[in-house]
Design a protein around this motif. Structure first.
Motif, PDB file in Angstrom:
ATOM      1  N   GLU A   1       0.827  -1.204   0.000  1.00 14.06           N
ATOM      2  CA  GLU A   1       0.000   0.000   0.000  1.00 14.06           C
ATOM      3  C   GLU A   1       0.866   1.260   0.000  1.00 14.06           C
ATOM      4  O   GLU A   1       0.588   2.212  -0.743  1.00 14.06           O
ATOM      5  CB  GLU A   1      -0.920  -0.005   1.217  1.00 14.06           C
ATOM      6  CG  GLU A   1      -1.825   1.213   1.315  1.00 14.06           C
ATOM      7  CD  GLU A   1      -2.708   1.187   2.545  1.00 14.06           C
ATOM      8  OE1 GLU A   1      -3.643   2.008   2.613  1.00 14.06           O
ATOM      9  OE2 GLU A   1      -2.465   0.351   3.442  1.00 14.06           O
TER      10      GLU A   1
ATOM     11  N   PRO B   1      -2.159  -6.635 -10.007  1.00 11.53           N
ATOM     12  CA  PRO B   1      -2.773  -7.863  -9.492  1.00 11.53           C
ATOM     13  C   PRO B   1      -2.710  -8.961 -10.534  1.00 11.53           C
ATOM     14  O   PRO B   1      -2.784  -8.693 -11.741  1.00 11.53           O
ATOM     15  CB  PRO B   1      -4.217  -7.441  -9.209  1.00 11.53           C
ATOM     16  CG  PRO B   1      -4.448  -6.271 -10.112  1.00 11.53           C
ATOM     17  CD  PRO B   1      -3.140  -5.564 -10.224  1.00 11.53           C
TER      18      PRO B   1
ATOM     19  N   GLU C   1     -14.709  -9.937  -3.896  1.00 11.22           N
ATOM     20  CA  GLU C   1     -13.556 -10.115  -3.018  1.00 11.22           C
ATOM     21  C   GLU C   1     -12.934 -11.476  -3.270  1.00 11.22           C
ATOM     22  O   GLU C   1     -13.636 -12.445  -3.573  1.00 11.22           O
ATOM     23  CB  GLU C   1     -13.977  -9.981  -1.551  1.00 11.22           C
ATOM     24  CG  GLU C   1     -14.345  -8.575  -1.137  1.00 11.22           C
ATOM     25  CD  GLU C   1     -14.163  -8.381   0.353  1.00 11.22           C
ATOM     26  OE1 GLU C   1     -13.198  -8.954   0.921  1.00 11.22           O
ATOM     27  OE2 GLU C   1     -14.982  -7.673   0.952  1.00 11.22           O
ATOM     28  N   HIS C   2     -11.598 -11.535  -3.097  1.00 10.08           N
ATOM     29  CA  HIS C   2     -10.914 -12.799  -3.352  1.00 10.08           C
ATOM     30  C   HIS C   2      -9.514 -12.771  -2.756  1.00 10.08           C
ATOM     31  O   HIS C   2      -8.945 -11.702  -2.504  1.00 10.08           O
ATOM     32  CB  HIS C   2     -10.828 -13.091  -4.848  1.00 10.08           C
ATOM     33  CG  HIS C   2     -10.085 -12.036  -5.620  1.00 10.08           C
ATOM     34  ND1 HIS C   2     -10.661 -10.853  -6.011  1.00 10.08           N
ATOM     35  CD2 HIS C   2      -8.801 -11.975  -6.056  1.00 10.08           C
ATOM     36  CE1 HIS C   2      -9.777 -10.116  -6.659  1.00 10.08           C
ATOM     37  NE2 HIS C   2      -8.629 -10.766  -6.692  1.00 10.08           N
ATOM     38  N   HIS C   3      -8.982 -13.938  -2.520  1.00 13.74           N
ATOM     39  CA  HIS C   3      -7.593 -14.114  -2.083  1.00 13.74           C
ATOM     40  C   HIS C   3      -6.661 -13.710  -3.221  1.00 13.74           C
ATOM     41  O   HIS C   3      -6.955 -13.938  -4.401  1.00 13.74           O
ATOM     42  CB  HIS C   3      -7.398 -15.592  -1.718  1.00 13.74           C
ATOM     43  CG  HIS C   3      -6.078 -15.927  -1.108  1.00 13.74           C
ATOM     44  ND1 HIS C   3      -4.912 -16.014  -1.848  1.00 13.74           N
ATOM     45  CD2 HIS C   3      -5.722 -16.245   0.174  1.00 13.74           C
ATOM     46  CE1 HIS C   3      -3.911 -16.357  -1.057  1.00 13.74           C
ATOM     47  NE2 HIS C   3      -4.376 -16.496   0.179  1.00 13.74           N
ATOM     48  N   GLY C   4      -5.510 -13.102  -2.872  1.00 10.47           N
ATOM     49  CA  GLY C   4      -4.579 -12.662  -3.898  1.00 10.47           C
ATOM     50  C   GLY C   4      -4.062 -13.776  -4.788  1.00 10.47           C
ATOM     51  O   GLY C   4      -3.711 -13.536  -5.939  1.00 10.47           O
ATOM     52  N   GLY C   5      -4.007 -15.010  -4.268  1.00  9.56           N
ATOM     53  CA  GLY C   5      -3.524 -16.132  -5.059  1.00  9.56           C
ATOM     54  C   GLY C   5      -4.626 -16.985  -5.640  1.00  9.56           C
ATOM     55  O   GLY C   5      -4.355 -18.071  -6.164  1.00  9.56           O
ATOM     56  N   GLN C   6      -5.860 -16.525  -5.553  1.00 13.80           N
ATOM     57  CA  GLN C   6      -6.996 -17.326  -6.012  1.00 13.80           C
ATOM     58  C   GLN C   6      -7.156 -17.217  -7.519  1.00 13.80           C
ATOM     59  O   GLN C   6      -7.069 -16.131  -8.088  1.00 13.80           O
ATOM     60  CB  GLN C   6      -8.268 -16.803  -5.311  1.00 13.80           C
ATOM     61  CG  GLN C   6      -9.518 -17.615  -5.553  1.00 13.80           C
ATOM     62  CD  GLN C   6     -10.697 -17.051  -4.775  1.00 13.80           C
ATOM     63  OE1 GLN C   6     -10.602 -16.835  -3.570  1.00 13.80           O
ATOM     64  NE2 GLN C   6     -11.797 -16.795  -5.463  1.00 13.80           N
TER      65      GLN C   6
ATOM     66  N   HIS D   1     -11.474 -14.360  -9.511  1.00 14.06           N
ATOM     67  CA  HIS D   1     -11.546 -13.122  -8.744  1.00 14.06           C
ATOM     68  C   HIS D   1     -12.976 -12.876  -8.286  1.00 14.06           C
ATOM     69  O   HIS D   1     -13.574 -11.831  -8.551  1.00 14.06           O
ATOM     70  CB  HIS D   1     -11.018 -11.958  -9.572  1.00 14.06           C
ATOM     71  CG  HIS D   1      -9.547 -12.016  -9.787  1.00 14.06           C
ATOM     72  ND1 HIS D   1      -8.833 -11.016 -10.398  1.00 14.06           N
ATOM     73  CD2 HIS D   1      -8.625 -12.962  -9.452  1.00 14.06           C
ATOM     74  CE1 HIS D   1      -7.539 -11.333 -10.433  1.00 14.06           C
ATOM     75  NE2 HIS D   1      -7.399 -12.516  -9.873  1.00 14.06           N
TER      76      HIS D   1
ATOM     77  N   ARG E   1      -9.018 -11.237   6.843  1.00 15.15           N
ATOM     78  CA  ARG E   1      -7.902 -11.655   5.986  1.00 15.15           C
ATOM     79  C   ARG E   1      -8.259 -12.942   5.259  1.00 15.15           C
ATOM     80  O   ARG E   1      -8.732 -13.899   5.856  1.00 15.15           O
ATOM     81  CB  ARG E   1      -6.648 -11.872   6.829  1.00 15.15           C
ATOM     82  CG  ARG E   1      -5.469 -12.438   6.065  1.00 15.15           C
ATOM     83  CD  ARG E   1      -4.265 -12.621   6.967  1.00 15.15           C
ATOM     84  NE  ARG E   1      -3.154 -13.248   6.256  1.00 15.15           N
ATOM     85  CZ  ARG E   1      -1.961 -13.472   6.779  1.00 15.15           C
ATOM     86  NH1 ARG E   1      -1.725 -13.125   8.031  1.00 15.15           N
ATOM     87  NH2 ARG E   1      -1.005 -14.050   6.073  1.00 15.15           N
ATOM     88  N   TRP E   2      -7.995 -12.957   3.970  1.00  7.41           N
ATOM     89  CA  TRP E   2      -8.226 -14.170   3.190  1.00  7.41           C
ATOM     90  C   TRP E   2      -7.226 -15.256   3.577  1.00  7.41           C
ATOM     91  O   TRP E   2      -6.048 -14.958   3.821  1.00  7.41           O
ATOM     92  CB  TRP E   2      -8.112 -13.892   1.692  1.00  7.41           C
ATOM     93  CG  TRP E   2      -9.374 -13.354   1.102  1.00  7.41           C
ATOM     94  CD1 TRP E   2      -9.689 -12.051   0.868  1.00  7.41           C
ATOM     95  CD2 TRP E   2     -10.512 -14.122   0.705  1.00  7.41           C
ATOM     96  NE1 TRP E   2     -10.949 -11.958   0.345  1.00  7.41           N
ATOM     97  CE2 TRP E   2     -11.480 -13.209   0.221  1.00  7.41           C
ATOM     98  CE3 TRP E   2     -10.810 -15.485   0.700  1.00  7.41           C
ATOM     99  CZ2 TRP E   2     -12.722 -13.613  -0.260  1.00  7.41           C
ATOM    100  CZ3 TRP E   2     -12.044 -15.898   0.232  1.00  7.41           C
ATOM    101  CH2 TRP E   2     -12.984 -14.982  -0.245  1.00  7.41           C
TER     102      TRP E   2
ATOM    103  N   THR F   1      -2.971 -21.750  -5.067  1.00 13.58           N
ATOM    104  CA  THR F   1      -2.258 -20.484  -4.935  1.00 13.58           C
ATOM    105  C   THR F   1      -1.041 -20.395  -5.838  1.00 13.58           C
ATOM    106  O   THR F   1      -0.439 -19.332  -5.974  1.00 13.58           O
ATOM    107  CB  THR F   1      -1.805 -20.279  -3.484  1.00 13.58           C
ATOM    108  OG1 THR F   1      -1.160 -21.472  -3.025  1.00 13.58           O
ATOM    109  CG2 THR F   1      -2.995 -19.982  -2.583  1.00 13.58           C
TER     110      THR F   1
END
Length: 629
Positions: free
Chosen positions: A350, A360, A426-431, A434, A546-547, A622
Motif C-alpha cells: 500500500e 494484481p 472479493e478474493h484471495h490474492g492467489g486465487q 476473482h 484476511r483471506w 495459490t
C-alpha cells in the motif's frame, strides 16, 4: 556533533566548539588506504559471513551515526568501529544485512590524519558489505555547502571509494552526494547519501536521481535532519525543513529519512503531499560512553509481516565476556528505550502503491488449475451467477468445472432471507477466480445458505483410498460479530455410525467436515474408509478480515492440513486412509449434526477444489505454476 545555531532556537547539548577548518584542497588518501579492499585478509574478504540473500522477504539496513570521537586527533581509537565492521561482515548472512549507511561526522576535525585513519578502518568492511558515507559538519568546513570544492574528506570518501561496489549508482558532480541501488526482498531500493548542506544544485541533482528511478522506494540519509525533545519526539531542524519542503514531501518514494548530528535520538511520522507516512528518525550516540563505541542501529525489514524491527547495540561490547564487562560497558551494550528499540508497521504494497503498484494477477482459466486427478472444481465468477452484491437465488446451479458432474445447487437454511448468500468480487490474492460468495450464517436463530451436490453426483461416494487434496479459500468478517462457534465450511452429509464407525465425539457427526471452533481454530475431522478412527487436525486461531487458503492433504496414510501453504502443528500421525463417504451429498457452507443443519457459515468462500491424490504445495491453487504432474 550538534551545535547551537541562533536561527533554530532549540536547546542542544554540546561538548566542543565548531570544527576547525579543513586542510587545504588536494590532500590525498594514502595508497595503502585506497587499496584496502584489495589487500584485505581472507577473514575480511567477501564470504566470511556467508551469502546475502537478495530474494528473502527479510533483510536489514545497518545505520552508523556520528563516530567523530573515535577519530579525534591523537585521542583516536578505531577499535570499536573495527569490531562493529567485523560484526557486520560475520553476521551478513545470518541477519541478511543488505547495506550500511553512515550519517556523517566521521571524524572530529576533518584533518587528513583523522580521515586517513577512518578510511583505513572502513577497509574492514570494504568488499564485504556495501556502504555509504556522507559529510557532516565536522568532516568539512561546516560553513560551506556541497559546492565547497576539494577537501581531505572528498579524497578519503569521495565517489572513487564506492566505484567497485555493485550498489553504487553515482555521485553529484561535486562528489559530496551519492546514491546506491540495493537489491533486497526481491526488489530494488534507493539509498540517498546527502551532504550536510545541499546547495540548490545538490537538490536538483537529488531530484534527478529520484526522477531516474521513479519506481524505487527511497531512504534518504543526511547529517542534519531533525532534533528531538527529551521525550523522543522529533522535530525538523532548519536544514531538515529545507529538505522536507524542497525534496521529501513531494517525492512519495521517500518513506524513511535518517539523520544524526543531534542528540537525544528521536522519531516522528510526517504526512507527505500524497498523504502517506514518512518516518523521520534521529540516530546519534556520541554522547554515550566511549563516544558511542561504534554503536549501530539495525533496521530489520520484514515484508512478509509488514514491519520494520529496529534495535540499537554496540558490537564492541557485545563481543566481550559478559562477566568481564565494566559497569558502563554493560549499560551500553544495548539500548532499549522507546527511541532505540521499536517497530514500524508498514503495509509495503500500500505504501509503495502510488509509485510502484504491484499489478494484481489476472484470473487464471479453469483449465490452468485442474491437475491430474481433479474430481471437482467450483468457482463463483461464472455467467450463471448474479453480479457482485446481488443475492444468489435458491436453485442456482454452480457447475463443476472438472467435467465430472459434481454440480452444486443453492438453497437457504431455515427461514433465511436473500442476504444469506450474495455474490462478491472479493478474493484471495492467489486465487484463480476473482470472485467469491458471501455467506451470512449464524446462530440465535440458526440461519445460513448452502450449496450441495445432487443425489447422484459421483463425489458423494468417492472413497479416496489413494489420497486426496481438498482446497478452499475463506475470509472471516471484521469485526467478527454474532455467535458462530463450530460453524461448518464444507462437509459430506450423513452419520458416521452409518459407516460402522464407533470412535469420535458422537456417532451422529458426519464422516468428513471442515469447521471453525469458537476460538476460530480450524478443525478438520475425518472418519477414514479403512480405519475405525477419527483423526482430527487443528490449526491456530485464524485472523479476521484476511483471506486464508486452506489445503487438506492426505497421501493414503495420514492427513496434513496447511494454512497459507504452511503446515499446521496439530496434524495427527494416526493412520487415515480414504473417507467413509455414504453416497450422500457434499456441502459447502455448513456441517450437519444428526443429519440436520443448524447454523451456516459466516464469511466469504472462494474457489474450492478436490483432487483424488496428494498434491505438493507448488500444485496448490495459490501456485501460478502450470499443473499436470
Amino acid at each position: 556533533m550538534a551545535h547551537t545555531h541562533d536561527g533554530e532556537g532549540v536547546r542542544r547539548r554540546r561538548l566542543l566548539q565548531a570544527a576547525v577548518t579543513v586542510p587545504a584542497a588536494g590532500a590525498a588518501i594514502t595508497a595503502a588506504a585506497a587499496s584496502t579492499a584489495a589487500a584485505a585478509t581472507p577473514a575480511q574478504r567477501p564470504g566470511r559471513g556467508g551469502r546475502f540473500d537478495g530474494d528473502s522477504p527479510r533483510f536489514a539496513l545497518a545505520v552508523l551515526p556520528d563516530t567523530q570521537y573515535l577519530f579525534d586527533a591523537d585521542s583516536s581509537d578505531p577499535a570499536p568501529l573495527r569490531e562493529t565492521f567485523r560484526y557486520l561482515v560475520a553476521e551478513r548472512a545470518g541477519a541478511n544485512i543488505a547495506f550500511l549507511t553512515h550519517l556523517g561526522d566521521v571524524t572530529e576535525h576533518g584533518t587528513e590524519q583523522e580521515l586517513r585513519l577512518a578510511a583505513d578502518t572502513f577497509g574492514t568492511i570494504h568488499g564485504s558489505v556495501p556502504y555509504s558515507v556522507l559529510a557532516g559538519n565536522h568532516d568539512i568546513d561546516g560553513s560551506t555547502d556541497d559546492q565547497r570544492g576539494d577537501s581531505a574528506y572528498l579524497d578519503a570518501f569521495g565517489p572513487r571509494r564506492y566505484a567497485s561496489m555493485d550498489s553504487f549508482g553515482g555521485a553529484s558532480p561535486d562528489g559530496y552526494n551519492s546514491y546506491h541501488v540495493l537489491r533486497a526482498a526481491g526488489r530494488d531500493w534507493l539509498v540517498l547519501a546527502l551532504d550536510w548542506r545541499l546547495s540548490d544544485a545538490g537538490l536538483a541533482w537529488t531530484q534527478g536521481v529520484l526522477d531516474a528511478h521513479p519506481r524505487l522506494p527511497a531512504i534518504l540519509t543526511t547529517h542534519d535532519l531533525a532534533h528531538a525533545d527529551d521525550e523522543g519526539r522529533a522535530h525538523l531542524s532548519d536544514n531538515g525543513t529545507r529538505l522536507w519542503e524542497g525534496l521529501i514531501r513531494r517525492n512519495d518514494q521517500i518513506f524513511l529519512a535518517l539523520g544524526g548530528h543531534y542528540w537525544p535520538p528521536g522519531r516522528t511520522v510526517l504526512a507527505n503531499d500524497a498523504g502517506h507516512d514518512v518516518h523521520v528518525h534521529i540516530t546519534n550516540y556520541q554522547d554515550r560512553y566511549y563516544g558511542g563505541a561504534g554503536m549501530i542501529r539495525l533496521y530489520a525489514f520484514d515484508l512478509a509481516r509488514g514491519v520494520v524491527d529496529v534495535e540499537t547495540f554496540a558490537p564492541w561490547f557485545l563481543a566481550r565476556d559478559p562477566e568481564r564487562r565494566t559497569p558502563l560497558e554493560a549499560e551500553t551494550v544495548e539500548l532499549t528505550g522507546d527511541t532505540d528499540r521499536f517497530g514500524l508497521a508498514i503495509d509495503f504494497a500500500e505504501r509503495f502503491g502510488g509509485f510502484a503498484p504491484v499489478p494484481p494477477p489476472a484470473p487464471r482459466p479453469p483449465a490452468a488449475v485442474m491437475p491430474r486427478g481433479t474430481v471437482a472444481y467450483w468457482r463463483f465468477d461464472g455467467s450463471a451467477l448474479p453480479a457482485p452484491g446481488v443475492p444468489v437465488p435458491d436453485g442456482t446451479v454452480v457447475r463443476d468445472l472438472s467435467g465430472n458432474g459434481n454440480h452444486l445447487t443453492v438453497s437457504r437454511l431455515h427461514a433465511s432471507g436473500p442476504g444469506a448468500l450474495v455474490v462478491s468480487d472479493e478474493h484471495h490474492g492467489g486465487q484463480p477466480a476473482h470472485a467469491s460468495l458471501r455467506f451470512d450464517g449464524g446462530q440465535s436463530p440458526d440461519r445460513g445458505a448452502i450449496l450441495t451436490t445432487g443425489a447422484r453426483a459421483p463425489l458423494n461416494s468417492l472413497k479416496f483410498t489413494r489420497g486426496y487434496t481438498i482446497e478452499t479459500f475463506i475470509k472471516l468478517p471484521e469485526p467478527f460479530e454474532g455467535q458462530h462457534a463450530w460453524m461448518g465450511i464444507l462437509s459430506w452429509q450423513g452419520r458416521n455410525s452409518e459407516a460402522g464407525k464407533t470412535t469420535g465425539w458422537s456417532p451422529d457427526e458426519p464422516t468428513c467436515s471442515l469447521n471453525l471452533s469458537g476460538e476460530r481454530f480450524l478443525q478438520f475431522v475425518v472418519y477414514p474408509h479403512r480405519q475405525d478412527a477419527d483423526p482430527t487436525s487443528w490449526s491456530h486461531a485464524l485472523e479476521v478480515g484476511r483471506w486464508t487458503h486452506i489445503a487438506v492433504v492426505n497421501d493414503g496414510r495420514r492427513t496434513v492440513v496447511h494454512v497459507e501453504g504452511s503446515k499446521i502443528a496439530r496434524n495427527p500421525t494416526q493412520a487415515s486412509t480414504g473417507i467413509a463417504t455414504l453416497g450422500k451429498p457434499f456441502t459447502i457452507g455448513a456441517t450437519q449434526f444428526d443429519e440436520r443443519f443448524g447454523q451456516g457459515f459466516y464469511g466469504w468462500i472462494g474457489d474450492t477444489r478436490i483432487v483424488e491424490r496428494a498434491l505438493d504445495s507448488d500444485e496448490f491453487l495459490t501456485s501460478a505454476e502450470r499443473p499436470g504432474r
